[in-house]
Design a protein around this motif. Structure first.
Motif, mmCIF file in Angstrom:
data_model
loop_
_atom_site.group_PDB
_atom_site.id
_atom_site.type_symbol
_atom_site.label_atom_id
_atom_site.label_comp_id
_atom_site.label_asym_id
_atom_site.label_seq_id
_atom_site.Cartn_x
_atom_site.Cartn_y
_atom_site.Cartn_z
ATOM 1 N N LYS A 277 -4.046 -1.143 -0.777
ATOM 2 C CA LYS A 277 -2.820 -1.030 -1.592
ATOM 3 C C LYS A 277 -2.557 0.420 -2.028
ATOM 4 C CE LYS A 277 -4.369 -3.926 -4.718
ATOM 5 N NZ LYS A 277 -5.708 -4.227 -4.160
ATOM 6 N N SER A 278 -3.581 1.042 -2.621
ATOM 7 C CA SER A 278 -3.370 2.414 -3.122
ATOM 8 C C SER A 278 -3.109 3.374 -1.969
ATOM 9 C CB SER A 278 -4.592 2.895 -3.913
ATOM 10 O OG SER A 278 -4.790 2.084 -5.034
ATOM 11 N N THR A 279 -3.826 3.184 -0.874
ATOM 12 C CA THR A 279 -3.634 4.057 0.297
ATOM 13 C C THR A 279 -2.185 3.962 0.787
ATOM 14 O OG1 THR A 279 -5.932 3.609 0.877
ATOM 15 C CG2 THR A 279 -4.568 4.618 2.580
ATOM 16 N N LEU B 103 4.297 1.785 -8.562
ATOM 17 C CA LEU B 103 3.345 1.684 -9.669
ATOM 18 C C LEU B 103 2.063 1.020 -9.183
ATOM 19 C CD1 LEU B 103 5.825 0.326 -12.388
ATOM 20 C CD2 LEU B 103 5.158 2.693 -11.998
ATOM 21 N N ASP B 104 0.950 1.757 -9.326
ATOM 22 C CA ASP B 104 -0.323 1.241 -8.837
ATOM 23 C C ASP B 104 -1.104 0.649 -10.007
ATOM 24 O OD1 ASP B 104 -2.441 0.671 -7.237
ATOM 25 O OD2 ASP B 104 -2.759 2.722 -6.518
ATOM 26 N N GLU B 105 -1.249 -0.652 -10.021
ATOM 27 C CA GLU B 105 -1.930 -1.368 -11.110
ATOM 28 C C GLU B 105 -1.436 -0.891 -12.476
ATOM 29 O OE1 GLU B 105 -3.697 -3.911 -10.754
ATOM 30 O OE2 GLU B 105 -4.499 -3.830 -8.726
ATOM 31 N N PHE C 79 -0.151 6.769 -10.401
ATOM 32 C CA PHE C 79 -1.461 6.505 -9.796
ATOM 33 C C PHE C 79 -2.192 5.374 -10.514
ATOM 34 C CE2 PHE C 79 -2.404 11.119 -8.162
ATOM 35 C CZ PHE C 79 -1.147 11.156 -7.595
ATOM 36 N N GLN C 80 -3.105 4.764 -9.780
ATOM 37 C CA GLN C 80 -3.948 3.727 -10.380
ATOM 38 C C GLN C 80 -4.803 4.330 -11.497
ATOM 39 O OE1 GLN C 80 -6.178 1.660 -7.424
ATOM 40 N NE2 GLN C 80 -7.044 0.210 -8.875
ATOM 41 N N ASP C 81 -5.296 5.541 -11.260
ATOM 42 C CA ASP C 81 -6.150 6.190 -12.252
ATOM 43 C C ASP C 81 -5.325 7.246 -12.981
ATOM 44 O OD1 ASP C 81 -7.933 7.626 -13.694
ATOM 45 O OD2 ASP C 81 -9.195 8.241 -12.005
HETATM 46 MG MG LIG Z 1 -5.999 0.569 -5.590
#
Ligand SMILES: [Mg+2]
Ligand SMILES: Nc1ncnc2c1ncn2[C@@H]1O[C@H](COP(=O)(O)OP(=O)(O)OP(=O)(O)O)[C@@H](O)[C@H]1O
Length: 275
Positions: free
Chosen positions: A46-48, A166-168, A89-91
């Motif tokens: 997903k993030s990739t 939007l990642d998580e 980003f997720q983070d």
């Molecule tokens: Mg991810």
């Protein structure tokens, strides 16, 4: 037929030094105005996929298109690309770059062709929208993770991209902030921004999405209107996603009760069935 806003055609990507592609032969289209969710287990890509969509990673093969125009990885086009597409980003720690909250939100705005007055207006409005006024001058490293997440989301949304990835987005947010975020998302969706959310939170996906994409081990397993996915318990089982909590409750009810009713999308819809 309307061109999709964003399109992946046969996209593959392998991280340097790794053996297997993180994303393989992905074909998918994101339609303007649709609320799209990308689902899948940890590590499914997903993030990739979102990094590729934002042009932060370069496809090994295949191509990504914006309204039919292919992404070319030159500085000018990448700049324009990232004005259209915003990625949270997720983070959040990876995303924040400046010293304080206000400086971080302003940083992205200063990279856009905006007047100083417009930058100040958007900063003020964003701080209000995300209830960040009191944290405006706080150093970022003094913030909790949930607060950092809010600042990172605010910074991307202040840029008013045409497509918001939007990642998580709800990771680290408490229930109140999550509700607040979705009110904000409804508002910006209504103003014309298209939103894509990557998550493994099925409840969020079920309540929010119009369109659902499912990845598994870097491959696209499913792409359909969200009700087609969530309306089919066997398909959810086959994709090993499980059921959203509301649907689990729904299917636990006696069949006679469910007869001739479509599964409720929200708790209040379920309540209205009981009246
Ligand atoms: Mg991810
Ligand atoms: N920087 C990296 N270098 C090498 N491999 C990576 C890197 N980042 C991710 N991967 C690998 O690529 C694959 C896809 O990872 P990705 O982060 O896109 O998954 P994800 O679906 O976002 O997972 P999660 O739900 O945990 O956020 C995984 O196998 C992961 O181990």
């Amino acid at each position: 037929m309307l061109l999709p806003l964003l399109e992946f055609r046969s996209v593959c990507y392998t991280y340097p030094g790794t053996e297997y592609p993180a994303v393989r032969d992905i074909n998918l289209a994101i339609a303007a105005g649709q609320k799209t969710v990308i689902l899948g287990h940890n590590g499914c890509g997903k993030s990739t996929l979102l990094f590729l969509a934002d042009g932060l990673y370069r496809c090994d093969s295949g191509a990504i298109y914006w309204q039919g125009e292919p992404l070319k990885y030159q500085a000018r086009m990448l700049n324009l690309w990232r004005q259209r597409i915003g990625l949270a980003f997720q983070d959040p720690e990876q995303q924040l770059v400046a010293a304080t909250v206000a400086e971080d939100i302003s940083y992205g705005l200063c990279n856009l062709p905006l007047s100083e007055a417009e930058i100040a207006r958007r900063l003020h409005q964003t701080l209000l929208d995300f209830s960040l006024q009191e944290l405006a001058d706080r150093p970022l490293h003094h913030l909790s993770l949930g607060q950092k997440r809010r600042v990172a989301l605010a910074g991307v949304m202040a840029l008013q991209p045409e497509l918001l990835l939007l990642d998580e987005p709800t990771a680290y947010l408490d229930r109140r902030q999550t509700r607040h975020l979705f009110e904000e998302l409804d508002r910006i969706q209504a103003s014309g921004t298209t939103i894509v959310i990557a998550t493994h939170d099925l409840d969020l996906a079920y309540a929010w999405a119009d369109w659902a994409i499912v990845l598994h081990e870097g491959r696209l397993m499913h792409s359909s209107p969200a009700p087609d996915l969530f309306g089919c318990a066997d398909l959810l089982e086959e994709l090993q996603l499980g059921l959203p909590t509301l649907l689990e409750c729904w299917y636990a009810l006696p069949p006679a009760y469910r007869d001739r009713r479509s599964p409720p999308r929200t708790l209040s819809e379920l309540r209205s069935y009981c009246l």
